[in-house]
Structure formats: C-alpha cells, structure tokens
Design a protein around this motif. Sequence first.
Motif, PDB file in Angstrom:
ATOM      1  N   SER A   1      16.651  37.836  32.520  1.00 50.13           N
ATOM      2  CA  SER A   1      17.584  36.757  32.895  1.00 50.13           C
ATOM      3  C   SER A   1      19.012  37.291  32.984  1.00 50.13           C
ATOM      4  O   SER A   1      19.761  36.965  33.912  1.00 50.13           O
ATOM      5  N   ARG A   2      19.395  38.149  31.994  1.00 52.38           N
ATOM      6  CA  ARG A   2      20.746  38.714  32.017  1.00 52.38           C
ATOM      7  C   ARG A   2      20.957  39.591  33.242  1.00 52.38           C
ATOM      8  O   ARG A   2      22.005  39.542  33.888  1.00 52.38           O
ATOM      9  N   ILE A   3      19.947  40.442  33.543  1.00 49.82           N
ATOM     10  CA  ILE A   3      20.064  41.320  34.703  1.00 49.82           C
ATOM     11  C   ILE A   3      20.190  40.507  35.989  1.00 49.82           C
ATOM     12  O   ILE A   3      21.027  40.778  36.851  1.00 49.82           O
ATOM     13  N   MET A   4      19.328  39.465  36.102  1.00 50.74           N
ATOM     14  CA  MET A   4      19.393  38.623  37.296  1.00 50.74           C
ATOM     15  C   MET A   4      20.729  37.903  37.392  1.00 50.74           C
ATOM     16  O   MET A   4      21.297  37.756  38.478  1.00 50.74           O
ATOM     17  N   ALA A   5      21.237  37.454  36.215  1.00 46.21           N
ATOM     18  CA  ALA A   5      22.537  36.785  36.219  1.00 46.21           C
ATOM     19  C   ALA A   5      23.638  37.750  36.662  1.00 46.21           C
ATOM     20  O   ALA A   5      24.524  37.391  37.440  1.00 46.21           O
ATOM     21  N   GLN A   6      23.588  39.007  36.148  1.00 45.79           N
ATOM     22  CA  GLN A   6      24.573  40.002  36.563  1.00 45.79           C
ATOM     23  C   GLN A   6      24.455  40.299  38.044  1.00 45.79           C
ATOM     24  O   GLN A   6      25.465  40.446  38.747  1.00 45.79           O
ATOM     25  N   VAL A   7      23.220  40.424  38.524  1.00 43.80           N
ATOM     26  CA  VAL A   7      23.018  40.688  39.951  1.00 43.80           C
ATOM     27  C   VAL A   7      23.582  39.546  40.787  1.00 43.80           C
ATOM     28  O   VAL A   7      24.283  39.756  41.793  1.00 43.80           O
ATOM     29  N   GLU A   8      23.283  38.317  40.371  1.00 45.27           N
ATOM     30  CA  GLU A   8      23.810  37.163  41.112  1.00 45.27           C
ATOM     31  C   GLU A   8      25.338  37.125  41.067  1.00 45.27           C
ATOM     32  O   GLU A   8      25.987  36.823  42.069  1.00 45.27           O
ATOM     33  N   SER A   9      25.888  37.461  39.854  1.00 42.08           N
ATOM     34  CA  SER A   9      27.348  37.467  39.742  1.00 42.08           C
ATOM     35  C   SER A   9      27.956  38.526  40.644  1.00 42.08           C
ATOM     36  O   SER A   9      28.935  38.271  41.359  1.00 42.08           O
ATOM     37  N   GLN A  10      27.373  39.744  40.640  1.00 37.02           N
ATOM     38  CA  GLN A  10      27.876  40.801  41.502  1.00 37.02           C
ATOM     39  C   GLN A  10      27.717  40.438  42.977  1.00 37.02           C
ATOM     40  O   GLN A  10      28.596  40.716  43.789  1.00 37.02           O
ATOM     41  N   GLN A  11      26.581  39.825  43.305  1.00 35.59           N
ATOM     42  CA  GLN A  11      26.370  39.408  44.691  1.00 35.59           C
ATOM     43  C   GLN A  11      27.406  38.366  45.102  1.00 35.59           C
ATOM     44  O   GLN A  11      27.950  38.411  46.212  1.00 35.59           O
ATOM     45  N   THR A  12      27.673  37.431  44.183  1.00 35.34           N
ATOM     46  CA  THR A  12      28.676  36.410  44.471  1.00 35.34           C
ATOM     47  C   THR A  12      30.049  37.041  44.666  1.00 35.34           C
ATOM     48  O   THR A  12      30.786  36.697  45.599  1.00 35.34           O
ATOM     49  N   GLN A  13      30.409  37.985  43.751  1.00 38.78           N
ATOM     50  CA  GLN A  13      31.690  38.666  43.891  1.00 38.78           C
ATOM     51  C   GLN A  13      31.770  39.434  45.207  1.00 38.78           C
ATOM     52  O   GLN A  13      32.801  39.425  45.886  1.00 38.78           O
ATOM     53  N   TYR A  14      30.665  40.117  45.556  1.00 37.76           N
ATOM     54  CA  TYR A  14      30.646  40.856  46.817  1.00 37.76           C
ATOM     55  C   TYR A  14      30.834  39.909  48.004  1.00 37.76           C
ATOM     56  O   TYR A  14      31.595  40.195  48.932  1.00 37.76           O
ATOM     57  N   GLU A  15      30.128  38.783  47.959  1.00 34.12           N
ATOM     58  CA  GLU A  15      30.254  37.825  49.055  1.00 34.12           C
ATOM     59  C   GLU A  15      31.667  37.265  49.134  1.00 34.12           C
ATOM     60  O   GLU A  15      32.214  37.087  50.227  1.00 34.12           O
ATOM     61  N   VAL A  16      32.269  36.988  47.945  1.00 32.85           N
ATOM     62  CA  VAL A  16      33.638  36.472  47.940  1.00 32.85           C
ATOM     63  C   VAL A  16      34.591  37.513  48.524  1.00 32.85           C
ATOM     64  O   VAL A  16      35.471  37.202  49.349  1.00 32.85           O
ATOM     65  N   LYS A  17      34.425  38.785  48.080  1.00 33.80           N
ATOM     66  CA  LYS A  17      35.288  39.843  48.600  1.00 33.80           C
ATOM     67  C   LYS A  17      35.079  40.033  50.094  1.00 33.80           C
ATOM     68  O   LYS A  17      36.038  40.224  50.853  1.00 33.80           O
ATOM     69  N   ALA A  18      33.793  39.999  50.513  1.00 33.96           N
ATOM     70  CA  ALA A  18      33.503  40.164  51.938  1.00 33.96           C
ATOM     71  C   ALA A  18      34.135  39.027  52.747  1.00 33.96           C
ATOM     72  O   ALA A  18      34.714  39.248  53.812  1.00 33.96           O
ATOM     73  N   ALA A  19      34.003  37.790  52.210  1.00 32.45           N
ATOM     74  CA  ALA A  19      34.603  36.650  52.905  1.00 32.45           C
ATOM     75  C   ALA A  19      36.118  36.784  52.965  1.00 32.45           C
ATOM     76  O   ALA A  19      36.747  36.516  53.999  1.00 32.45           O
ATOM     77  N   ALA A  20      36.727  37.233  51.828  1.00 32.83           N
ATOM     78  CA  ALA A  20      38.178  37.415  51.814  1.00 32.83           C
ATOM     79  C   ALA A  20      38.595  38.502  52.800  1.00 32.83           C
ATOM     80  O   ALA A  20      39.589  38.354  53.526  1.00 32.83           O
TER      81      ALA A  20
END
Length: 352
Positions: free
Chosen positions: A154-173
Amino acid sequence: MASNPPAPEAPYAPSQPSPETFGYGGHRADEGPWEEWNPTAESVRPVRGKHRVAKQRGGGFARSSTVLGVGVIAAVSAGGMASANTGKAPVSISMPDLPNVGSLISDDDPAPQTESALAAFGSETAVDADESTVESAVESAAQSTADAGEALRSRIMAQVESQQTQYEVKAAAAAKKAEAEAVVKAEKEAQAKAAAAKKKAAEEAAKKAEAARLAELAKQFTLPTSSYTITSTFGQAGSLWSSGYHTGLDFAAPTGTLIKAVHSGTVTEAGWAGSYGYRTILTLDDGTELWFCHQSSINVSVGQKVSTGEVIGRVGATGNVTGAHLHLEVHPGGSATGIDPAAWLRSKGLNP
C-alpha cells in the motif's frame, strides 16, 4: 589392626505371599515377590519422544483405571525408596476401598476429583496447548507477514501514485508554461511583423512622398544645360586647381550652348571673376548661391529676377580652363566653401 568389613545384607524376599494383598481378590502370581530396586541415572532409560495417553471419551472406567495405575506405581516407588533409604524390610501397602472410580472424573461434576485426573494428563494437555500455541503463533506470524506485506505494498502504491501525480502536475505546468511562452513568442513575432510592415509602409509612404516632392521640385528646378558630358566631379584632386581639388561640377559642352537658371532667384553678381572667367551668381530664395563660371557671354544683370529655365548666359572657355565647359558650384547660405553640386541637384529631383 585392620578388620574385614561386614558383609552386606541380602535383599529381603518374603518366602510366602503377604496376607495383605492389594487388588480385588487373592494373591496373584504377577504381583511378586519382587527384589528391592533402587533406580539410578544409569538404570533408568531416558525417555525419548513424546508419549501421549489417548483420551477416552467412552466412559469413566478407563480414566479411573489410569488414575489408579498411576497411584499404584507412585505408592510402590515410594515404598521401595523408603526401604532403600532406611534399610528395613519393605512394607506392603494396602489401599482402602474406593467408591466408583468413574465418579472421580464424572462429566457431570468437574470437582476436585476431576482436577486430580487432569493433573495426570498435564503433559498431554501441555503438548496440545503447545501445539495449539505454535499453530496460533504460526498463523499469527503468517497473518502479520501478510499484513506487513500488504501495508508495504500500500505504501509503495501510494508513493507511486504520489510521484505520478507530481509528475503529471509538473508536466501540466511545463506544458502550460510552454504554451504561454509560445503565445508570448507568437505575440512578439506578430508585433514585430506588424512593426516591420508598418515601418516598411512608412518607408514606402515616405519614398512616395519624397518622389512626389521631388517631382514637384523638378517642375521648379532644371539642369543648367543640355547636350553635355560630366568631365570633372566635386572633390577630385589635381594640380589644375589652385585649392588642390575640384570645387564644383563640370558640364562639357560646345561653346555657345545655352545656360539656364536652375531655379527662380535673383542675380547678385554678373561679370569677370579671374580664374573663373565670366561668372554669374544666382541667389535663391533660401540663400543658396549658384555660381555659373567660364561663360562666353552673360545675358542678365545684377538685381534681375529670373525664373526656372530662363537663359542667363552661354557656355565658354574663359578663365583658367582647358576647354569649353560650364563650371557649376553650390554654396548654401552664401558660405565660402561649396558642397557637391551633383548631390544637391539630386536632392531637387534632378539626375545630372
């Protein structure tokens, strides 16, 4: 003086069966007589493995017999140990009559008798408890491992989702920034193009305006003569000129060729001028003086007003010359130093 030690006493063995027998009837052959037995560490075989007594659930008699057998063994062992310690003859043990032994461990009354029976099965219960505890511990460990694994996942998946979200936010920015930069760049390019087009249009308009002005001036200005050849230009160096360079523009033409007023003005000088020969000075309305030199003849007088294209003299070879030509000089504001007559004529829409 040494003495022999006394001989050890022989073990006691009754010749006749004891009248005090134990059991439910008379003397039994398998009950003795026995010799005295003192157990030691060498004589007792170590117990290996687990010895479990099967549980009897059919009735109370089996349980009572087991309890009774354990009691008999304990009593006999106690009597033997007592004989070994005291050196006296063994004493027969008789047990009083007991009630129905089944009642000792009755299922209906789990009282102190049941506790005695359970004590006899302590090892069995302990083994079962140990096995249950081990199984429970294994299950708990397995469950804990599974829970820990699930928590880690669960922690790994949460980190992956968080990193994916950050990547998407950075990509969108980054995409938004790139889009904004593209818009700004496009606006700047559009503004630059518009400015260039505006500048070009202004330049074209200015050229058109200048062309129109020159065309209008061309109507007001004219070349001083016709059928000519330019032989010397302004600033040309040579020993023929006293100043070391040519100060005007020479129009070579046959003697007698007409000289015309370039623009309307007033004649301020007309006569002989030394090395310039016969010279006429025409002063324009803005103060610019035009010198017409080396004339063969002069057709105007001082103070006379003339208009554009009016004849003021004729080409000649008077003064310091090598041939017939018109020497033209331009002196803005009446200055002693002249300027290039060709450039001045071009500024008036004329091309000499």
